[in-house]
Design a protein around this motif. Structure first.
Motif, PDB file in Angstrom:
ATOM      1  N   VAL A  14       0.812  -1.224   0.000  1.00  0.00           N
ATOM      2  CA  VAL A  14       0.000   0.000   0.000  1.00  0.00           C
ATOM      3  C   VAL A  14       0.845   1.273   0.000  1.00  0.00           C
ATOM      4  O   VAL A  14       0.322   2.365  -0.185  1.00  0.00           O
ATOM      5  N   GLY A  15       2.147   1.141   0.203  1.00  0.00           N
ATOM      6  CA  GLY A  15       2.991   2.328   0.201  1.00  0.00           C
ATOM      7  C   GLY A  15       4.459   1.997   0.046  1.00  0.00           C
ATOM      8  O   GLY A  15       4.939   0.984   0.556  1.00  0.00           O
ATOM      9  N   VAL A  16       5.171   2.867  -0.689  1.00  0.00           N
ATOM     10  CA  VAL A  16       6.616   2.750  -0.858  1.00  0.00           C
ATOM     11  C   VAL A  16       7.201   4.148  -0.698  1.00  0.00           C
ATOM     12  O   VAL A  16       6.841   5.058  -1.443  1.00  0.00           O
ATOM     13  N   ASP A  17       8.070   4.323   0.286  1.00  0.00           N
ATOM     14  CA  ASP A  17       8.680   5.628   0.544  1.00  0.00           C
ATOM     15  C   ASP A  17      10.196   5.518   0.440  1.00  0.00           C
ATOM     16  O   ASP A  17      10.797   4.612   1.024  1.00  0.00           O
ATOM     17  N   VAL A  18      10.803   6.444  -0.290  1.00  0.00           N
ATOM     18  CA  VAL A  18      12.257   6.475  -0.417  1.00  0.00           C
ATOM     19  C   VAL A  18      12.836   7.180   0.801  1.00  0.00           C
ATOM     20  O   VAL A  18      12.518   8.341   1.071  1.00  0.00           O
ATOM     21  N   VAL A  19      13.662   6.468   1.546  1.00  0.00           N
ATOM     22  CA  VAL A  19      14.306   7.018   2.738  1.00  0.00           C
ATOM     23  C   VAL A  19      15.621   7.686   2.354  1.00  0.00           C
ATOM     24  O   VAL A  19      15.961   8.765   2.825  1.00  0.00           O
ATOM     25  N   ASP A  20      16.370   7.053   1.448  1.00  0.00           N
ATOM     26  CA  ASP A  20      17.666   7.586   1.017  1.00  0.00           C
ATOM     27  C   ASP A  20      17.975   7.054  -0.379  1.00  0.00           C
ATOM     28  O   ASP A  20      17.638   5.910  -0.708  1.00  0.00           O
ATOM     29  N   ARG A  21      18.611   7.908  -1.186  1.00  0.00           N
ATOM     30  CA  ARG A  21      19.019   7.475  -2.529  1.00  0.00           C
ATOM     31  C   ARG A  21      20.265   8.249  -2.909  1.00  0.00           C
ATOM     32  O   ARG A  21      20.313   9.463  -2.782  1.00  0.00           O
ATOM     33  N   ARG A  22      21.277   7.512  -3.360  1.00  0.00           N
ATOM     34  CA  ARG A  22      22.521   8.172  -3.761  1.00  0.00           C
ATOM     35  C   ARG A  22      23.241   7.347  -4.820  1.00  0.00           C
ATOM     36  O   ARG A  22      23.014   6.140  -4.938  1.00  0.00           O
ATOM     37  N   VAL A  23      24.091   8.025  -5.585  1.00  0.00           N
ATOM     38  CA  VAL A  23      24.920   7.355  -6.588  1.00  0.00           C
ATOM     39  C   VAL A  23      26.361   7.430  -6.118  1.00  0.00           C
ATOM     40  O   VAL A  23      26.880   8.513  -5.845  1.00  0.00           O
ATOM     41  N   THR A  24      26.991   6.270  -5.983  1.00  0.00           N
ATOM     42  CA  THR A  24      28.386   6.188  -5.556  1.00  0.00           C
ATOM     43  C   THR A  24      29.175   5.425  -6.609  1.00  0.00           C
ATOM     44  O   THR A  24      28.897   4.249  -6.866  1.00  0.00           O
ATOM     45  N   LYS A  25      30.123   6.121  -7.238  1.00  0.00           N
ATOM     46  CA  LYS A  25      30.956   5.521  -8.287  1.00  0.00           C
ATOM     47  C   LYS A  25      30.103   4.857  -9.368  1.00  0.00           C
ATOM     48  O   LYS A  25      30.373   3.745  -9.813  1.00  0.00           O
TER      49      LYS A  25
END
Length: 198
Positions: free
Chosen positions: A34-45
Protein backbone atom coordinates in the motif's frame (compact mmCIF):
# COMPACT_ATOMS: atom_id res chain seq x y z
CA UNK A 1 13.73 -21.58 9.86
CA UNK A 2 12.14 -22.08 6.46
CA UNK A 3 13.87 -21.14 3.22
CA UNK A 4 11.92 -20.46 0.05
CA UNK A 5 13.49 -19.88 -3.38
CA UNK A 6 12.32 -19.33 -6.92
CA UNK A 7 13.58 -18.17 -10.31
CA UNK A 8 11.71 -16.47 -13.11
CA UNK A 9 12.62 -15.32 -16.61
CA UNK A 10 11.16 -12.09 -17.96
CA UNK A 11 11.14 -11.86 -21.76
CA UNK A 12 12.32 -8.26 -21.58
CA UNK A 13 15.76 -6.60 -21.51
CA UNK A 14 17.38 -5.97 -18.13
CA UNK A 15 17.02 -2.17 -18.45
CA UNK A 16 13.25 -2.48 -18.97
CA UNK A 17 12.80 -4.86 -16.03
CA UNK A 18 14.83 -2.66 -13.67
CA UNK A 19 12.80 0.38 -14.72
CA UNK A 20 9.64 -1.59 -13.97
CA UNK A 21 10.88 -2.49 -10.46
CA UNK A 22 10.83 1.22 -9.52
CA UNK A 23 7.29 1.60 -10.87
CA UNK A 24 5.92 -1.73 -9.64
CA UNK A 25 3.65 -0.32 -6.92
CA UNK A 26 0.82 0.30 -6.84
CA UNK A 27 -0.48 -2.31 -9.28
CA UNK A 28 -3.86 -4.06 -9.47
CA UNK A 29 -2.37 -7.58 -9.30
CA UNK A 30 -0.81 -7.15 -5.86
CA UNK A 31 -2.78 -4.69 -3.71
CA UNK A 32 -1.01 -5.94 -0.55
CA UNK A 33 1.67 -3.26 -0.95
CA UNK A 34 0.00 0.00 0.00
CA UNK A 35 2.99 2.33 0.20
CA UNK A 36 6.62 2.75 -0.86
CA UNK A 37 8.68 5.63 0.54
CA UNK A 38 12.26 6.47 -0.42
CA UNK A 39 14.31 7.02 2.74
CA UNK A 40 17.67 7.59 1.02
CA UNK A 41 19.02 7.47 -2.53
CA UNK A 42 22.52 8.17 -3.76
CA UNK A 43 24.92 7.35 -6.59
CA UNK A 44 28.39 6.19 -5.56
CA UNK A 45 30.96 5.52 -8.29
CA UNK A 46 28.16 5.03 -10.84
CA UNK A 47 26.20 2.62 -8.62
CA UNK A 48 22.70 3.60 -7.47
CA UNK A 49 21.98 2.77 -3.82
CA UNK A 50 18.45 3.18 -2.48
CA UNK A 51 16.80 2.61 0.88
CA UNK A 52 13.00 2.35 0.85
CA UNK A 53 10.30 1.70 3.42
CA UNK A 54 7.62 -0.74 2.21
CA UNK A 55 4.13 -0.76 3.79
CA UNK A 56 2.04 -3.91 3.27
CA UNK A 57 -1.23 -5.48 4.35
CA UNK A 58 -0.84 -9.25 4.57
CA UNK A 59 -4.42 -10.12 5.45
CA UNK A 60 -3.41 -12.50 8.22
CA UNK A 61 -6.15 -14.62 9.76
CA UNK A 62 -7.44 -13.47 13.15
CA UNK A 63 -5.87 -16.52 14.87
CA UNK A 64 -2.42 -15.37 13.71
CA UNK A 65 -2.97 -11.72 14.64
CA UNK A 66 -4.06 -12.85 18.12
CA UNK A 67 -0.80 -14.77 18.54
CA UNK A 68 1.25 -11.82 17.27
CA UNK A 69 -0.96 -9.27 19.02
CA UNK A 70 -1.08 -6.61 16.28
CA UNK A 71 -3.02 -5.15 13.43
CA UNK A 72 -2.58 -6.15 9.81
CA UNK A 73 -0.17 -3.44 8.58
CA UNK A 74 3.44 -4.52 8.20
CA UNK A 75 6.58 -2.55 7.39
CA UNK A 76 9.83 -3.65 5.80
CA UNK A 77 13.13 -1.96 5.09
CA UNK A 78 14.52 -2.49 1.57
CA UNK A 79 18.05 -1.73 0.40
CA UNK A 80 18.90 -1.98 -3.28
CA UNK A 81 22.05 -1.68 -5.37
CA UNK A 82 21.89 -1.11 -9.12
CA UNK A 83 25.10 -1.36 -11.15
CA UNK A 84 24.34 -0.35 -14.76
CA UNK A 85 27.81 -1.34 -16.00
CA UNK A 86 27.62 -4.88 -14.61
CA UNK A 87 23.86 -4.96 -15.31
CA UNK A 88 23.08 -6.13 -11.81
CA UNK A 89 20.26 -5.19 -9.44
CA UNK A 90 20.12 -6.60 -5.92
CA UNK A 91 17.29 -5.94 -3.48
CA UNK A 92 17.53 -6.98 0.17
CA UNK A 93 14.52 -6.53 2.44
CA UNK A 94 13.89 -7.26 6.10
CA UNK A 95 10.73 -6.83 8.11
CA UNK A 96 10.57 -4.08 10.73
CA UNK A 97 7.22 -5.08 12.21
CA UNK A 98 7.56 -7.98 14.70
CA UNK A 99 11.29 -8.21 13.98
CA UNK A 100 11.95 -9.68 17.45
CA UNK A 101 9.40 -12.46 16.96
CA UNK A 102 9.47 -13.00 13.20
CA UNK A 103 12.45 -12.54 10.91
CA UNK A 104 11.73 -12.34 7.18
CA UNK A 105 14.78 -11.69 5.02
CA UNK A 106 14.34 -11.55 1.26
CA UNK A 107 16.90 -11.21 -1.50
CA UNK A 108 16.12 -10.62 -5.16
CA UNK A 109 18.69 -10.39 -7.94
CA UNK A 110 17.99 -9.21 -11.47
CA UNK A 111 20.50 -9.89 -14.22
CA UNK A 112 20.53 -10.48 -17.98
CA UNK A 113 19.84 -14.10 -18.85
CA UNK A 114 23.16 -15.81 -19.65
CA UNK A 115 21.91 -17.50 -22.83
CA UNK A 116 18.62 -15.83 -23.83
CA UNK A 117 19.03 -12.49 -25.55
CA UNK A 118 16.86 -9.62 -24.29
CA UNK A 119 15.68 -11.68 -21.33
CA UNK A 120 16.16 -11.05 -17.61
CA UNK A 121 16.42 -13.66 -14.90
CA UNK A 122 15.26 -12.87 -11.38
CA UNK A 123 16.28 -15.05 -8.45
CA UNK A 124 14.33 -14.71 -5.21
CA UNK A 125 15.18 -16.17 -1.82
CA UNK A 126 13.33 -15.73 1.48
CA UNK A 127 14.35 -16.93 4.93
CA UNK A 128 11.62 -17.01 7.59
CA UNK A 129 12.48 -17.59 11.25
CA UNK A 130 10.07 -17.50 14.20
CA UNK A 131 11.43 -16.76 17.70
CA UNK A 132 9.65 -17.70 20.93
CA UNK A 133 6.12 -17.99 19.55
CA UNK A 134 3.88 -21.08 19.83
CA UNK A 135 3.15 -22.91 16.57
CA UNK A 136 6.35 -21.55 15.02
CA UNK A 137 6.49 -24.22 12.32
CA UNK A 138 2.88 -23.44 11.31
CA UNK A 139 3.60 -19.71 11.18
CA UNK A 140 6.81 -20.20 9.16
CA UNK A 141 4.86 -22.32 6.67
CA UNK A 142 2.03 -19.80 6.52
CA UNK A 143 4.40 -16.88 5.90
CA UNK A 144 6.42 -18.69 3.21
CA UNK A 145 3.11 -19.61 1.56
CA UNK A 146 2.12 -15.93 1.56
CA UNK A 147 5.52 -15.00 0.10
CA UNK A 148 4.99 -17.55 -2.69
CA UNK A 149 1.52 -16.17 -3.52
CA UNK A 150 2.76 -12.57 -3.42
CA UNK A 151 5.74 -13.50 -5.61
CA UNK A 152 3.39 -14.84 -8.26
CA UNK A 153 1.29 -11.67 -8.06
CA UNK A 154 4.49 -9.63 -8.21
CA UNK A 155 5.49 -11.22 -11.52
CA UNK A 156 2.06 -10.42 -12.94
CA UNK A 157 2.41 -6.89 -11.60
CA UNK A 158 5.79 -6.52 -13.30
CA UNK A 159 4.33 -7.61 -16.64
CA UNK A 160 1.49 -5.10 -16.15
CA UNK A 161 3.99 -2.30 -15.44
CA UNK A 162 6.21 -3.25 -18.40
CA UNK A 163 3.18 -3.21 -20.73
CA UNK A 164 2.28 0.23 -19.36
CA UNK A 165 5.86 1.52 -19.83
CA UNK A 166 5.97 0.22 -23.43
CA UNK A 167 2.59 1.83 -24.16
CA UNK A 168 3.75 5.16 -22.71
CA UNK A 169 6.94 5.04 -24.83
CA UNK A 170 4.91 4.30 -27.98
CA UNK A 171 2.53 7.19 -27.26
CA UNK A 172 5.44 9.56 -26.62
CA UNK A 173 7.18 8.45 -29.81
CA UNK A 174 3.97 8.89 -31.79
CA UNK A 175 3.42 12.41 -30.37
CA UNK A 176 7.04 13.37 -31.08
CA UNK A 177 6.82 12.16 -34.70
CA UNK A 178 3.53 14.03 -35.15
CA UNK A 179 5.03 17.21 -33.69
CA UNK A 180 8.01 16.96 -36.03
CA UNK A 181 5.69 16.36 -38.99
CA UNK A 182 3.63 19.42 -37.97
CA UNK A 183 6.80 21.51 -37.69
CA UNK A 184 7.93 20.48 -41.17
CA UNK A 185 4.45 21.11 -42.58
CA UNK A 186 4.27 24.61 -41.04
CA UNK A 187 7.74 25.57 -42.26
CA UNK A 188 7.15 24.32 -45.78
CA UNK A 189 10.69 22.95 -45.88
CA UNK A 190 12.08 19.49 -45.27
CA UNK A 191 13.65 19.11 -41.84
CA UNK A 192 17.03 18.41 -43.47
CA UNK A 193 17.17 22.03 -44.75
CA UNK A 194 17.12 23.47 -41.20
CA UNK A 195 20.42 24.62 -39.71
CA UNK A 196 20.94 25.05 -36.00
CA UNK A 197 23.24 27.74 -34.62
CA UNK A 198 25.47 27.02 -31.66
Amino acid sequence: MKIWTTEHIFSHPWETVVQAVWQKYPNPMNPAVVGVDVVDRRVTKGVLKTHRLISTKWGLPSSVTKVLGADRMFYASEHSVVDPVKKSMILMSKNITFCKEVSIVEKMTYSPHPSKEDCTIVKQKAEVTIHGIPLSSYLEGFITGKISVNSSKGKQGMEWVITKINKDVQELTSKTVKSMDDLVHLSGEPLTNFSFRK
